[in-house]
Scaffold this active site. Sequence first.
Site, mmCIF file in Angstrom:
data_model
loop_
_atom_site.group_PDB
_atom_site.id
_atom_site.type_symbol
_atom_site.label_atom_id
_atom_site.label_comp_id
_atom_site.label_asym_id
_atom_site.label_seq_id
_atom_site.Cartn_x
_atom_site.Cartn_y
_atom_site.Cartn_z
ATOM 1 N N ARG A 1 -6.606 1.600 -11.950
ATOM 2 C CA ARG A 1 -7.490 2.040 -10.857
ATOM 3 C C ARG A 1 -8.296 3.253 -11.298
ATOM 4 O O ARG A 1 -7.723 4.271 -11.706
ATOM 5 C CB ARG A 1 -6.632 2.354 -9.635
ATOM 6 C CG ARG A 1 -7.341 3.098 -8.534
ATOM 7 C CD ARG A 1 -6.508 2.995 -7.287
ATOM 8 N NE ARG A 1 -6.829 3.995 -6.300
ATOM 9 C CZ ARG A 1 -6.226 4.072 -5.107
ATOM 10 N NH1 ARG A 1 -5.265 3.213 -4.801
ATOM 11 N NH2 ARG A 1 -6.561 5.003 -4.267
ATOM 12 N N ASP B 1 1.007 -0.862 -4.985
ATOM 13 C CA ASP B 1 0.212 0.337 -5.227
ATOM 14 C C ASP B 1 1.180 1.337 -5.858
ATOM 15 O O ASP B 1 1.934 2.016 -5.164
ATOM 16 C CB ASP B 1 -0.307 0.830 -3.865
ATOM 17 C CG ASP B 1 -1.009 2.160 -3.955
ATOM 18 O OD1 ASP B 1 -1.157 2.683 -5.077
ATOM 19 O OD2 ASP B 1 -1.405 2.671 -2.890
ATOM 20 N N SER C 1 0.814 -1.215 0.000
ATOM 21 C CA SER C 1 0.000 0.000 0.000
ATOM 22 C C SER C 1 0.848 1.265 0.000
ATOM 23 O O SER C 1 1.792 1.398 0.787
ATOM 24 C CB SER C 1 -0.871 -0.026 1.263
ATOM 25 O OG SER C 1 -1.199 1.277 1.683
ATOM 26 N N GLY C 2 0.470 2.214 -0.852
ATOM 27 C CA GLY C 2 1.191 3.483 -0.873
ATOM 28 C C GLY C 2 1.010 4.241 0.435
ATOM 29 O O GLY C 2 1.952 4.850 0.957
ATOM 30 N N LEU C 3 -0.206 4.165 0.967
ATOM 31 C CA LEU C 3 -0.473 4.832 2.243
ATOM 32 C C LEU C 3 0.408 4.241 3.338
ATOM 33 O O LEU C 3 1.074 4.966 4.099
ATOM 34 C CB LEU C 3 -1.958 4.674 2.608
ATOM 35 C CG LEU C 3 -2.338 5.123 4.021
ATOM 36 C CD1 LEU C 3 -2.117 6.620 4.195
ATOM 37 C CD2 LEU C 3 -3.786 4.757 4.339
ATOM 38 N N ASP D 1 0.689 4.096 -7.299
ATOM 39 C CA ASP D 1 0.141 5.456 -7.427
ATOM 40 C C ASP D 1 -0.171 5.750 -8.902
ATOM 41 O O ASP D 1 -0.867 4.993 -9.538
ATOM 42 C CB ASP D 1 1.113 6.479 -6.825
ATOM 43 C CG ASP D 1 1.207 6.337 -5.294
ATOM 44 O OD1 ASP D 1 0.296 5.722 -4.717
ATOM 45 O OD2 ASP D 1 2.179 6.832 -4.698
ATOM 46 N N GLU E 1 -3.174 4.381 -10.830
ATOM 47 C CA GLU E 1 -4.447 5.098 -10.728
ATOM 48 C C GLU E 1 -4.485 6.294 -11.667
ATOM 49 O O GLU E 1 -3.438 6.895 -11.967
ATOM 50 C CB GLU E 1 -4.694 5.519 -9.272
ATOM 51 C CG GLU E 1 -3.703 6.503 -8.707
ATOM 52 C CD GLU E 1 -3.763 6.577 -7.169
ATOM 53 O OE1 GLU E 1 -3.498 5.541 -6.522
ATOM 54 O OE2 GLU E 1 -4.049 7.662 -6.644
ATOM 55 N N HIS F 1 -12.656 2.266 -7.058
ATOM 56 C CA HIS F 1 -12.526 2.756 -5.686
ATOM 57 C C HIS F 1 -13.713 3.642 -5.313
ATOM 58 O O HIS F 1 -14.277 4.328 -6.168
ATOM 59 C CB HIS F 1 -11.220 3.545 -5.545
ATOM 60 C CG HIS F 1 -10.702 3.579 -4.132
ATOM 61 N ND1 HIS F 1 -11.206 2.809 -3.130
ATOM 62 C CD2 HIS F 1 -9.699 4.304 -3.562
ATOM 63 C CE1 HIS F 1 -10.555 3.044 -2.012
ATOM 64 N NE2 HIS F 1 -9.629 3.952 -2.248
ATOM 65 N N ASN G 1 -3.732 10.968 -1.312
ATOM 66 C CA ASN G 1 -4.548 9.825 -0.917
ATOM 67 C C ASN G 1 -6.020 10.106 -1.212
ATOM 68 O O ASN G 1 -6.512 11.209 -0.996
ATOM 69 C CB ASN G 1 -4.350 9.530 0.576
ATOM 70 C CG ASN G 1 -5.100 8.284 0.991
ATOM 71 O OD1 ASN G 1 -6.293 8.315 1.257
ATOM 72 N ND2 ASN G 1 -4.395 7.169 1.022
ATOM 73 N N SER G 2 -6.705 9.078 -1.678
ATOM 74 C CA SER G 2 -8.094 9.241 -2.130
ATOM 75 C C SER G 2 -9.033 9.708 -1.036
ATOM 76 O O SER G 2 -10.115 10.231 -1.314
ATOM 77 C CB SER G 2 -8.608 7.915 -2.679
ATOM 78 O OG SER G 2 -7.775 7.463 -3.698
HETATM 79 C C1 SPV Z 1 -3.402 2.603 -0.437
HETATM 80 O O1 SPV Z 1 -3.513 1.640 0.329
HETATM 81 O O2 SPV Z 1 -2.418 3.330 -0.422
HETATM 82 C C2 SPV Z 1 -4.451 2.898 -1.378
HETATM 83 C C3 SPV Z 1 -5.818 2.622 -1.029
HETATM 84 O O3 SPV Z 1 -4.166 3.463 -2.393
HETATM 85 S S1 SPV Z 1 -6.483 4.059 -0.407
HETATM 86 O O4 SPV Z 1 -5.739 4.468 0.738
HETATM 87 O O5 SPV Z 1 -7.848 3.687 -0.090
HETATM 88 O O6 SPV Z 1 -6.452 5.081 -1.438
HETATM 89 MG MG MG Z 2 -2.390 4.353 -2.393
#
Ligand code: SPV
Ligand code: MG
Length: 529
Positions: free
Chosen positions: A146, A72, A33-35, A74, A101, A177, A109-110
């Site tokens: 995405r 992820d 996960s990017g987050l 991005d 995405e 998403h 972040n979304s």
């Molecule tokens: C992540 O896990 O970094 C994602 C999902 O991209 S979200 O945080 O829901 O965008």
């Molecule tokens: Mg992400």
Amino acid sequence: MLRSDHLEFILEAHNGISASIAEEAGFRGIWASGLALSAQFGVRDNNETSWSQVVDMVEFMADATSVPILLDGDTGYGNFNNARRLVRKLEQRGVAGVCIEDKSFPKTNSFINGQRQELADIDEFCGKIAAAKDSQLDDDFCVVARVEAYIAGRDTREALARAEAYRRAGADGILIHSSQSKPDQILEFAREWAGRAPLVIVPTKYYSTPTQVFRDAGISLVIWANHLIRSAVDSMQATARRIFEDESLVEVEDRIASITEIFRLQCTEELAEAEHRYAAGAPATTAVVLAASRGDELTDLTSDRPKTMLSVNGKPLLTRLVELCRTQGIGDISVVAGYRADSIDVKDIGLIVNDDHATNGELASLACARHAFSDEMVILYGDLLFRSYILRELLESESELTVVVDSQEAHPGTIRDDAYCSSPDDRSLWGHNVLLQHIGSDERSDAAGPQGRWIGMFRARAGGRAWIEEALDALSVSPRFDHLTLSDLLNHIVEAGHPVRVLYIHGHWLDVNSLGDLEQAGRFTAGQP
Ligand code: SPV
Ligand code: MG
């Protein structure tokens, strides 16, 4: 997994150890996960790390696991050219796929002001997907596109149009998403999409939706996207607060993973085995484990196996002991068995059988292992459980012969392993320069002690080994040899004038002689692998 005929799940991980935890829990794939990756670096999910820093971390994750990792990615960290270089690097590092995405670099972040986020131009994004697909060398590498249309406040028509364009550009799956707390957008999209390509979802916000709803909607892959970083943060905050407030580790020690568990997750044992195989030259420490006795007090439980094979929290005592030795770099482990030796099925040990175990004792068992003696060895009972630091400290001793004595346990005259030492444990010295004077229950009128209890473990270097062999030679001619114990051996060595050093410990061990001990052993090993 994308094309699986049933719903699949992947779990977020953000470094090597969290990735191996996810795999060990049973997940067949991992979401890098990017987050979570940005959070573990301590920065924001706004491309504040460079893409190569991300790829370096994902490489550690791939090294630590055997299941596929979906990165992820991005926005692909730039234009089509950056995206295709990313794919080449991910393939080289053993990453199974990337999710890109349709936003612009640097992304946000979304879940942060989603409505204000600008979407990528459809054609430009299709070019990025095509470039990514065209640059992969491994047919199995996956590119997931995405769709952020819902995040940006657009409708299902736009989401579908984008998804269809990305599918045509070559995407292996579509991640749709949504940041709503109900799955309505996802379900509407899935209905209209009608299985044109595998669908991937991230139910972070609509987490209360029953999983069956996703199955019924024909979703292929669910990403649990951030739950390991969040549980790690929660746990670290609690631990940090506790230690700070208490100025002590006592409250946290048993609530957190043991050091041994960390070693296990790091595959320390594999290195010990590799050292054994490849690093000839350095004198490897060996172990001799005495495990011939049945454990008479444990009657029924030991009808078909010696007590060392009794299971504690799902694992035989001997297996635990062998694993503990391995974490401390001891590869060569000889076990002297006797009673029901046939039931000992622990991997990669040297099994020595004392055929006369019914009529002889510990010292006779030790003599059976004489050919396995080395100049760096630990000798211990097979019914011991102890924290690994005890063995580590014993191995650090520079003395020729060192015995481990628990200074919290001294019961004059009641137990046979009372240890009389040259001075009591003053805690700060950890037994430096303290010498053993005698072991036994025969309370000594000339001594102030006992100062503790010998736990049934000692370590010998080359000189100590020579003293042990001399003592075995001398004692073997005694008519009582078959009744002699390790304590008799150590007493003989002391009486011969050799210095036997004491390493004081304070609890953190037990031996298993009775049902009560076995119960205690269960508590002692709770939470251990
Ligand atoms: C992540 O896990 O970094 C994602 C999902 O991209 S979200 O945080 O829901 O965008
Ligand atoms: Mg992400």
